[in-house]
Design a protein around this motif. Sequence first.
Motif, short mmCIF file in Angstrom:
data_model
loop_
_atom_site.label_atom_id
_atom_site.label_comp_id
_atom_site.label_asym_id
_atom_site.label_seq_id
_atom_site.Cartn_x
_atom_site.Cartn_y
_atom_site.Cartn_z
N GLY A 10 16.25 4.30 -1.28
CA GLY A 10 16.65 2.91 -1.06
C GLY A 10 16.66 2.60 0.42
N GLY A 11 16.69 1.37 0.75
CA GLY A 11 16.66 0.98 2.15
C GLY A 11 15.26 0.60 2.58
N LEU A 12 15.17 0.17 3.80
CA LEU A 12 13.91 -0.35 4.33
C LEU A 12 13.83 -0.06 5.82
CD1 LEU A 12 11.50 -2.25 3.42
CD2 LEU A 12 12.87 -4.11 4.34
N GLY B 260 3.80 9.38 -0.02
CA GLY B 260 4.23 8.73 -1.25
C GLY B 260 5.09 7.49 -1.03
N LEU B 261 5.35 7.14 0.23
CA LEU B 261 6.15 5.96 0.51
C LEU B 261 5.39 4.68 0.18
CD1 LEU B 261 7.76 6.77 4.00
CD2 LEU B 261 8.86 6.82 1.76
N GLN B 262 6.08 3.74 -0.42
CA GLN B 262 5.52 2.42 -0.68
C GLN B 262 5.79 1.56 0.55
OE1 GLN B 262 3.73 1.44 -3.39
NE2 GLN B 262 3.42 -0.52 -2.37
N ASN C 38 9.52 1.08 2.21
CA ASN C 38 10.67 1.37 1.37
C ASN C 38 11.02 2.84 1.55
OD1 ASN C 38 10.71 -1.22 0.24
ND2 ASN C 38 9.12 -0.65 -1.20
N LEU C 39 12.28 3.13 1.83
CA LEU C 39 12.71 4.51 2.01
C LEU C 39 12.98 5.16 0.66
CD1 LEU C 39 15.03 3.92 5.08
CD2 LEU C 39 12.66 4.72 5.05
N PHE D 289 0.85 -1.19 0.00
CA PHE D 289 0.00 0.00 0.00
C PHE D 289 0.89 1.24 0.00
CE2 PHE D 289 0.79 -0.94 4.42
CZ PHE D 289 1.00 0.30 5.01
N ARG D 290 0.32 2.38 -0.36
CA ARG D 290 1.04 3.66 -0.29
C ARG D 290 0.63 4.36 1.00
NH1 ARG D 290 4.39 4.99 -3.96
NH2 ARG D 290 4.14 4.37 -6.11
N VAL D 291 1.63 4.93 1.68
CA VAL D 291 1.37 5.67 2.91
C VAL D 291 0.81 7.04 2.51
CG1 VAL D 291 2.38 6.62 5.01
CG2 VAL D 291 3.25 4.46 4.07
N PRO D 292 -0.41 7.37 2.95
CA PRO D 292 -1.04 8.64 2.56
C PRO D 292 -0.16 9.85 2.90
CG PRO D 292 -2.60 7.24 3.74
CD PRO D 292 -1.25 6.59 3.85
N MET D 293 -0.15 10.81 2.02
CA MET D 293 0.53 12.11 2.14
C MET D 293 2.06 11.99 2.21
SD MET D 293 -2.10 14.29 4.52
CE MET D 293 -1.95 13.27 5.96
#
Length: 102
Positions: free
Chosen positions: A70-72, A25-27, A66-67, A19-23
């Motif tokens: 890159g990264g998590l 744009g992070l996946q 996902n940052l 899902f996308r985190v609202p406001m």
Amino acid sequence: DPLGGAARALVSVGSAWPFRVPMTGLQASAFAMGSVGALVDEVRPSLFQDIGNEWRASAAVGLAANLPRGGLLGVCLAQPLLWRPGDELRHLSVWFSLDRLL
């Protein structure tokens, strides 16, 4: 292997829901998983019996994002279902991975 052991048996099953985190744009992904496994310290003729005596099981749910570069970043809440006296039980895990940030 920091836990030691000469033989391991493991079965895991899991599922993830992106899902996308609202406001932001992070996946991100929500996930759930379960694992059953055994670790023995020595391979002997009684290997299968030894594995049968050392089973552990747990279930977990968590979130991972996902940052941007890159990264998590993630958090996981686990519940041991089958454990032995003396086991170190950790219910909460937080992790950070640099991946391609360097």
